[in-house]
Design a protein around this motif. Structure first.
Motif, short mmCIF file in Angstrom:
data_model
loop_
_atom_site.label_atom_id
_atom_site.label_comp_id
_atom_site.label_asym_id
_atom_site.label_seq_id
_atom_site.Cartn_x
_atom_site.Cartn_y
_atom_site.Cartn_z
N ARG B 44 41.41 42.86 46.22
CA ARG B 44 41.01 41.92 45.16
C ARG B 44 41.12 40.50 45.67
O ARG B 44 42.07 40.16 46.38
CB ARG B 44 41.90 42.10 43.94
CG ARG B 44 41.56 41.14 42.79
CD ARG B 44 42.54 41.27 41.65
NE ARG B 44 42.43 42.57 41.00
CZ ARG B 44 43.34 43.05 40.16
NH1 ARG B 44 44.44 42.37 39.91
NH2 ARG B 44 43.18 44.23 39.60
N ASP B 45 40.16 39.70 45.30
CA ASP B 45 40.21 38.26 45.57
C ASP B 45 39.75 37.52 44.34
O ASP B 45 38.81 37.95 43.65
CB ASP B 45 39.28 37.89 46.74
CG ASP B 45 39.88 38.29 48.08
OD1 ASP B 45 40.99 37.84 48.37
OD2 ASP B 45 39.23 39.07 48.80
N TRP B 56 35.41 36.55 41.52
CA TRP B 56 36.36 37.67 41.44
C TRP B 56 35.71 38.82 42.19
O TRP B 56 34.69 39.36 41.75
CB TRP B 56 36.64 38.04 39.99
CG TRP B 56 37.60 39.18 39.82
CD1 TRP B 56 38.03 40.05 40.78
CD2 TRP B 56 38.28 39.57 38.62
NE1 TRP B 56 38.91 40.95 40.28
CE2 TRP B 56 39.08 40.68 38.94
CE3 TRP B 56 38.27 39.10 37.32
CZ2 TRP B 56 39.87 41.33 38.00
CZ3 TRP B 56 39.06 39.74 36.38
CH2 TRP B 56 39.86 40.84 36.71
N HIS B 57 36.31 39.15 43.32
CA HIS B 57 35.78 40.25 44.13
C HIS B 57 36.79 41.40 44.12
O HIS B 57 37.99 41.17 44.30
CB HIS B 57 35.54 39.79 45.57
CG HIS B 57 35.16 40.91 46.49
ND1 HIS B 57 33.84 41.26 46.72
CD2 HIS B 57 35.90 41.77 47.21
CE1 HIS B 57 33.80 42.29 47.54
NE2 HIS B 57 35.05 42.62 47.87
N MET B 70 32.75 45.47 43.29
CA MET B 70 32.39 44.72 42.08
C MET B 70 32.69 43.25 42.33
O MET B 70 33.85 42.85 42.44
CB MET B 70 33.19 45.21 40.86
CG MET B 70 32.89 44.45 39.58
SD MET B 70 31.15 44.47 39.12
CE MET B 70 31.02 46.13 38.44
N SER B 71 31.63 42.50 42.50
CA SER B 71 31.80 41.08 42.77
C SER B 71 31.23 40.30 41.59
O SER B 71 30.05 40.42 41.26
CB SER B 71 31.05 40.72 44.07
OG SER B 71 31.32 39.39 44.41
N THR B 72 32.08 39.53 40.97
CA THR B 72 31.68 38.79 39.77
C THR B 72 31.72 37.29 40.07
O THR B 72 32.72 36.79 40.56
CB THR B 72 32.62 39.10 38.59
OG1 THR B 72 32.67 40.52 38.40
CG2 THR B 72 32.13 38.44 37.32
N ARG B 73 30.61 36.65 39.76
CA ARG B 73 30.52 35.20 39.95
C ARG B 73 30.49 34.54 38.58
O ARG B 73 29.59 34.78 37.78
CB ARG B 73 29.24 34.87 40.73
CG ARG B 73 28.92 33.38 40.82
CD ARG B 73 27.59 33.19 41.50
NE ARG B 73 27.71 33.42 42.93
CZ ARG B 73 27.66 32.47 43.86
NH1 ARG B 73 27.46 31.22 43.51
NH2 ARG B 73 27.79 32.77 45.13
#
Lengths: 145, 122
Positions: B44-45, B56-57, B70-73
């Motif tokens: 998680r990042d 949020w990756h 799941m990468s959220t921008r």
């Protein structure tokens, strides 16, 4: 947590960290945009947009206003006294009353023969008075030939 | 004519960009812990990409052994936040998610400012 400098040795300690802190400060300043509304309302004085009557957008204005255009560019219809009219709205067809304040010139009446004769006589008399300088008068007559 | 500059890109802008990436990696160490315990086999990042954008990756291996991402921008705008997941279309955040993001960003900035202030004072 690892030390910052374990991630590399390319850091200009003060410059790069200060630049990053500036980015984070800017980011923090944008937090207002997503601040929870409930707590904001209890803590803050309402801003100007809620103190004053809202400015209705042009689209809303067109849909809620009656179909007739304002009678002049500066006049707001009483039924929509709170709405804002753009000074010039190309989407609203021109109303004939828009030009009501323009002064229309009254066409001149045609001159009678008597008026024309009087005008010609006045002109002739004026010409005679102008012939006080003999040289000018001679020159004028010479010019006629 | 030399081709070396292509492989040794060290003008000021490139050096500053590399330094910022380094700082983002540093911040991501505490950013990933803001949302609580990280499940086993998850990476998680969470970090600030720029003043408007937060990432949020999360990636993990599912029970069938498939790699999942799941990468959220998140993008902050004057009328609220929007998000795009795995490069999809942007959508407006609901109130609950927006409140969570607000708290997470506030916490993140607070920790980062403390850390950097200590580093500068050292």
């Amino acid at each position: 947590m690892s030390s910052l400098f374990e991630f590399g040795d390319k850091l200009n300690r003060e410059g790069d960290i200060s630049a990053r802190l500036a980015v984070l400060s800017s980011a923090a300043s944008h937090l207002d945009w997503i601040a929870p509304k409930t707590s904001v309302n209890t803590m803050r004085i309402p801003d100007a947009s809620t103190f004053f009557k809202p400015v209705v957008s042009l689209d809303t204005n067109l849909s809620t206003a009656d179909n007739s255009a304002p009678s002049s560019v500066n006049q707001v219809p009483q039924s929509n006294a709170n709405t804002y009219y753009a000074p010039i709205n190309p989407d609203v067809p021109e109303s004939p009353t828009t030009y009501a304040s323009y002064e229309v010139a009254t066409p001149a009446e045609p001159e009678t023969l008597e008026d024309l004769v009087k005008k010609r006589l006045r002109q002739e008399i004026a010409n005679l008075h102008n012939e006080t300088d003999p040289n000018v008068a001679i020159d004028q007559r010479m010019g006629d030939y | 004519m030399s081709i070396l500059p292509r492989f040794l890109p060290r003008n000021d802008a490139q050096r500053a960009a590399a330094a910022e990436r380094q700082l983002i990696h540093f911040e991501s160490q505490f950013g990933r812990d803001i949302f609580g315990a990280i499940p086993k086999d998850h990476n998680r990042d969470f970090f600030c990409l720029d003043e408007f954008t937060w990432i949020w990756h999360e990636d993990w291996i599912d029970e069938k052994g498939n790699f999942k991402v799941m990468s959220t921008r998140y993008v902050l705008r004057p009328d609220g936040a929007i998000k795009s997941q795995n490069g999809g279309a942007y959508q407006k955040l609901g109130d609950e998610e927006s409140n969570h993001l607000f708290k997470a960003i506030k916490k993140y900035i607070s920790i980062a400012q403390d850390q950097y202030t200590q580093l500068l004072a050292a």
